[in-house]
Each structure stands twice: as C-alpha cells, then as structure tokens.
Design a protein around this motif. Structure first.
Motif, PDB file in Angstrom:
ATOM      1  N   VAL A  49      14.738  20.745  36.934  1.00 42.07           N
ATOM      2  CA  VAL A  49      16.182  20.670  36.741  1.00 42.07           C
ATOM      3  C   VAL A  49      16.671  19.364  37.352  1.00 42.07           C
ATOM      4  O   VAL A  49      16.258  18.994  38.459  1.00 42.07           O
ATOM      5  N   ILE A  50      17.562  18.669  36.636  1.00 44.25           N
ATOM      6  CA  ILE A  50      18.136  17.438  37.173  1.00 44.25           C
ATOM      7  C   ILE A  50      19.082  17.802  38.302  1.00 44.25           C
ATOM      8  O   ILE A  50      20.012  18.587  38.126  1.00 44.25           O
ATOM      9  N   SER A  51      18.842  17.222  39.456  1.00 40.52           N
ATOM     10  CA  SER A  51      19.682  17.456  40.623  1.00 40.52           C
ATOM     11  C   SER A  51      20.757  16.380  40.755  1.00 40.52           C
ATOM     12  O   SER A  51      21.897  16.676  41.077  1.00 40.52           O
ATOM     13  N   ALA A  52      20.377  15.122  40.515  1.00 39.71           N
ATOM     14  CA  ALA A  52      21.330  14.015  40.630  1.00 39.71           C
ATOM     15  C   ALA A  52      20.859  12.840  39.787  1.00 39.71           C
ATOM     16  O   ALA A  52      19.663  12.692  39.516  1.00 39.71           O
ATOM     17  N   VAL A  53      21.833  12.018  39.377  1.00 36.97           N
ATOM     18  CA  VAL A  53      21.547  10.796  38.627  1.00 36.97           C
ATOM     19  C   VAL A  53      22.272   9.656  39.316  1.00 36.97           C
ATOM     20  O   VAL A  53      23.485   9.725  39.530  1.00 36.97           O
ATOM     21  N   ASP A  54      21.518   8.611  39.690  1.00 37.20           N
ATOM     22  CA  ASP A  54      22.111   7.442  40.336  1.00 37.20           C
ATOM     23  C   ASP A  54      21.515   6.199  39.686  1.00 37.20           C
ATOM     24  O   ASP A  54      20.475   5.698  40.115  1.00 37.20           O
ATOM     25  N   GLY A  55      22.162   5.727  38.620  1.00 32.05           N
ATOM     26  CA  GLY A  55      21.644   4.577  37.879  1.00 32.05           C
ATOM     27  C   GLY A  55      20.345   4.940  37.184  1.00 32.05           C
ATOM     28  O   GLY A  55      20.305   5.853  36.373  1.00 32.05           O
ATOM     29  N   SER A  56      19.287   4.257  37.551  1.00 31.05           N
ATOM     30  CA  SER A  56      17.991   4.544  36.927  1.00 31.05           C
ATOM     31  C   SER A  56      17.128   5.463  37.799  1.00 31.05           C
ATOM     32  O   SER A  56      15.950   5.647  37.520  1.00 31.05           O
ATOM     33  N   ILE A  57      17.716   6.054  38.820  1.00 34.41           N
ATOM     34  CA  ILE A  57      17.002   6.986  39.691  1.00 34.41           C
ATOM     35  C   ILE A  57      17.464   8.403  39.388  1.00 34.41           C
ATOM     36  O   ILE A  57      18.651   8.713  39.483  1.00 34.41           O
ATOM     37  N   LEU A  58      16.536   9.266  39.006  1.00 32.55           N
ATOM     38  CA  LEU A  58      16.829  10.677  38.771  1.00 32.55           C
ATOM     39  C   LEU A  58      16.202  11.491  39.888  1.00 32.55           C
ATOM     40  O   LEU A  58      15.030  11.289  40.215  1.00 32.55           O
ATOM     41  N   THR A  59      16.968  12.390  40.450  1.00 28.28           N
ATOM     42  CA  THR A  59      16.438  13.328  41.427  1.00 28.28           C
ATOM     43  C   THR A  59      16.202  14.629  40.692  1.00 28.28           C
ATOM     44  O   THR A  59      17.119  15.172  40.074  1.00 28.28           O
ATOM     45  N   LEU A  60      14.953  15.101  40.722  1.00 30.81           N
ATOM     46  CA  LEU A  60      14.572  16.306  39.994  1.00 30.81           C
ATOM     47  C   LEU A  60      14.048  17.364  40.953  1.00 30.81           C
ATOM     48  O   LEU A  60      13.255  17.065  41.849  1.00 30.81           O
ATOM     49  N   ASP A  61      14.506  18.597  40.759  1.00 31.75           N
ATOM     50  CA  ASP A  61      13.884  19.758  41.384  1.00 31.75           C
ATOM     51  C   ASP A  61      12.846  20.220  40.373  1.00 31.75           C
ATOM     52  O   ASP A  61      13.202  20.607  39.260  1.00 31.75           O
ATOM     53  N   HIS A  62      11.572  20.172  40.735  1.00 29.93           N
ATOM     54  CA  HIS A  62      10.523  20.361  39.741  1.00 29.93           C
ATOM     55  C   HIS A  62       9.482  21.382  40.178  1.00 29.93           C
ATOM     56  O   HIS A  62       9.413  21.778  41.342  1.00 29.93           O
ATOM     57  N   ASP A  63       8.655  21.764  39.203  1.00 33.35           N
ATOM     58  CA  ASP A  63       7.591  22.748  39.414  1.00 33.35           C
ATOM     59  C   ASP A  63       6.332  22.136  40.019  1.00 33.35           C
ATOM     60  O   ASP A  63       5.397  22.863  40.335  1.00 33.35           O
ATOM     61  N   GLY A  64       6.289  20.843  40.154  1.00 30.99           N
ATOM     62  CA  GLY A  64       5.110  20.176  40.702  1.00 30.99           C
ATOM     63  C   GLY A  64       4.086  19.869  39.629  1.00 30.99           C
ATOM     64  O   GLY A  64       4.227  20.249  38.475  1.00 30.99           O
ATOM     65  N   ALA A  65       3.053  19.174  40.034  1.00 29.47           N
ATOM     66  CA  ALA A  65       1.940  18.836  39.142  1.00 29.47           C
ATOM     67  C   ALA A  65       0.685  18.754  39.989  1.00 29.47           C
ATOM     68  O   ALA A  65       0.520  17.821  40.780  1.00 29.47           O
ATOM     69  N   SER A  66      -0.165  19.737  39.855  1.00 26.55           N
ATOM     70  CA  SER A  66      -1.351  19.795  40.715  1.00 26.55           C
ATOM     71  C   SER A  66      -2.281  18.605  40.481  1.00 26.55           C
ATOM     72  O   SER A  66      -2.894  18.106  41.414  1.00 26.55           O
ATOM     73  N   GLY A  67      -2.386  18.131  39.239  1.00 26.17           N
ATOM     74  CA  GLY A  67      -3.240  16.982  38.944  1.00 26.17           C
ATOM     75  C   GLY A  67      -2.791  15.719  39.654  1.00 26.17           C
ATOM     76  O   GLY A  67      -3.593  14.849  39.967  1.00 26.17           O
ATOM     77  N   ALA A  68      -1.493  15.609  39.923  1.00 23.27           N
ATOM     78  CA  ALA A  68      -0.945  14.439  40.600  1.00 23.27           C
ATOM     79  C   ALA A  68      -0.817  14.665  42.098  1.00 23.27           C
ATOM     80  O   ALA A  68      -0.297  13.820  42.818  1.00 23.27           O
ATOM     81  N   ASN A  69      -1.274  15.839  42.560  1.00 24.57           N
ATOM     82  CA  ASN A  69      -1.130  16.208  43.965  1.00 24.57           C
ATOM     83  C   ASN A  69       0.343  16.165  44.385  1.00 24.57           C
ATOM     84  O   ASN A  69       0.685  15.662  45.451  1.00 24.57           O
ATOM     85  N   LEU A  70       1.214  16.672  43.507  1.00 22.37           N
ATOM     86  CA  LEU A  70       2.647  16.701  43.758  1.00 22.37           C
ATOM     87  C   LEU A  70       3.087  18.168  43.835  1.00 22.37           C
ATOM     88  O   LEU A  70       3.137  18.853  42.815  1.00 22.37           O
ATOM     89  N   PRO A  71       3.383  18.650  45.039  1.00 17.91           N
ATOM     90  CA  PRO A  71       3.789  20.049  45.174  1.00 17.91           C
ATOM     91  C   PRO A  71       5.196  20.260  44.607  1.00 17.91           C
ATOM     92  O   PRO A  71       5.974  19.314  44.493  1.00 17.91           O
ATOM     93  N   PRO A  72       5.538  21.501  44.252  1.00 19.45           N
ATOM     94  CA  PRO A  72       6.895  21.783  43.783  1.00 19.45           C
ATOM     95  C   PRO A  72       7.917  21.341  44.836  1.00 19.45           C
ATOM     96  O   PRO A  72       7.673  21.436  46.033  1.00 19.45           O
ATOM     97  N   GLY A  73       9.047  20.844  44.363  1.00 12.85           N
ATOM     98  CA  GLY A  73      10.078  20.399  45.303  1.00 12.85           C
ATOM     99  C   GLY A  73      11.060  19.465  44.641  1.00 12.85           C
ATOM    100  O   GLY A  73      11.267  19.492  43.428  1.00 12.85           O
ATOM    101  N   ARG A  74      11.665  18.618  45.438  1.00 17.95           N
ATOM    102  CA  ARG A  74      12.670  17.651  44.966  1.00 17.95           C
ATOM    103  C   ARG A  74      12.159  16.246  45.236  1.00 17.95           C
ATOM    104  O   ARG A  74      11.794  15.921  46.354  1.00 17.95           O
ATOM    105  N   ASN A  75      12.143  15.420  44.186  1.00 18.09           N
ATOM    106  CA  ASN A  75      11.702  14.034  44.305  1.00 18.09           C
ATOM    107  C   ASN A  75      12.584  13.127  43.463  1.00 18.09           C
ATOM    108  O   ASN A  75      13.172  13.564  42.478  1.00 18.09           O
ATOM    109  N   ASP A  76      12.619  11.850  43.865  1.00 20.48           N
ATOM    110  CA  ASP A  76      13.285  10.816  43.087  1.00 20.48           C
ATOM    111  C   ASP A  76      12.282  10.195  42.135  1.00 20.48           C
ATOM    112  O   ASP A  76      11.142   9.910  42.520  1.00 20.48           O
ATOM    113  N   PHE A  77      12.710   9.976  40.896  1.00 25.28           N
ATOM    114  CA  PHE A  77      11.882   9.359  39.876  1.00 25.28           C
ATOM    115  C   PHE A  77      12.641   8.164  39.314  1.00 25.28           C
ATOM    116  O   PHE A  77      13.837   8.256  39.040  1.00 25.28           O
TER     117      PHE A  77
END
Length: 114
Positions: A49-77
């Motif tokens: 789910v999109i949490s925030a948008v700041d220009g070209s930075i999106l903050t996402l609350d996400h399910d994670g991706a085990s292949g990328a070693n990214l646990p579920p949580g909130r990250n900036d993309f």
C-alpha cells in the motif's frame, strides 16, 4: 629556430593522431556497462500500500520479498517518471510492484494497481 617549430608541430600532430584507438571510447564503454548492469540486476516482486509520495520517492508498506532479503515493513523506493506515469499515486492505494536493489537503495521498476 625553424627546426624547433617544425618539430613542435610534428610532435603535436603525432600526439593527436595516436588517439585512444578503435573501440575504446570511454563514453560507449561506460554506457554499455551501465546497460549490462541493469540487465543482470535481479528484479523482485511484492505488493503493498502506498503510504506517502514525495516527488520521485514512494514510501510503501509492503509484504516483503524473501529473494531480496527484504522483510515486510515500510521502505522508501525511488521511482522514475516512466514508472510513475502509469501508476496510482494516492496514499492508501493498493499496488503490486517490481523493484531492484542498487547502490542508492531500492528502485521501483514497475508499479500497478492491485
């Protein structure tokens, strides 16, 4: 004196004629390396789910991706215009996305409504 001038001109032309040689243009090699790096960098899928948008930075609350070693949580993309142009950008929008890791962090490569 004339000999020195002739030798100086000859020397200058010799240096110019040497050049870097065929196929060794630093500009071409650098862009080819960058394109190859993008092709070989793995992409990962996730949803969130999109949490925030700041220009070209999106903050996402996400399910994670085990292949990328990214646990579920909130990250900036980081997302570039081609990705943002076809995506829902309102906070609260449910999205599916693809991303890759690069030296600067996480980069969205695809973003669509879910």
């Amino acid at each position: 004196m004339k000999n020195k001038i002739v030798l100086a001109i000859f020397g200058a032309f010799s240096l110019v004629a040497c050049g870097p040689g065929p196929g060794s243009s630093p500009q071409e090699n650098g862009s080819e390396r960058a394109a190859h790096a993008l092709e070989t960098t793995p992409q990962y899928d996730s949803a969130g789910v999109i949490s925030a948008v700041d220009g070209s930075i999106l903050t996402l609350d996400h399910d994670g991706a085990s292949g990328a070693n990214l646990p579920p949580g909130r990250n900036d993309f980081v997302a570039f215009a081609d990705v943002l142009s076809e995506a829902p950008l309102e906070p609260g929008s449910r999205v599916a996305f693809k991303f890759r890791r690069n030296d600067e962090g996480l980069e969205l490569t695809e973003l669509k409504a879910r």
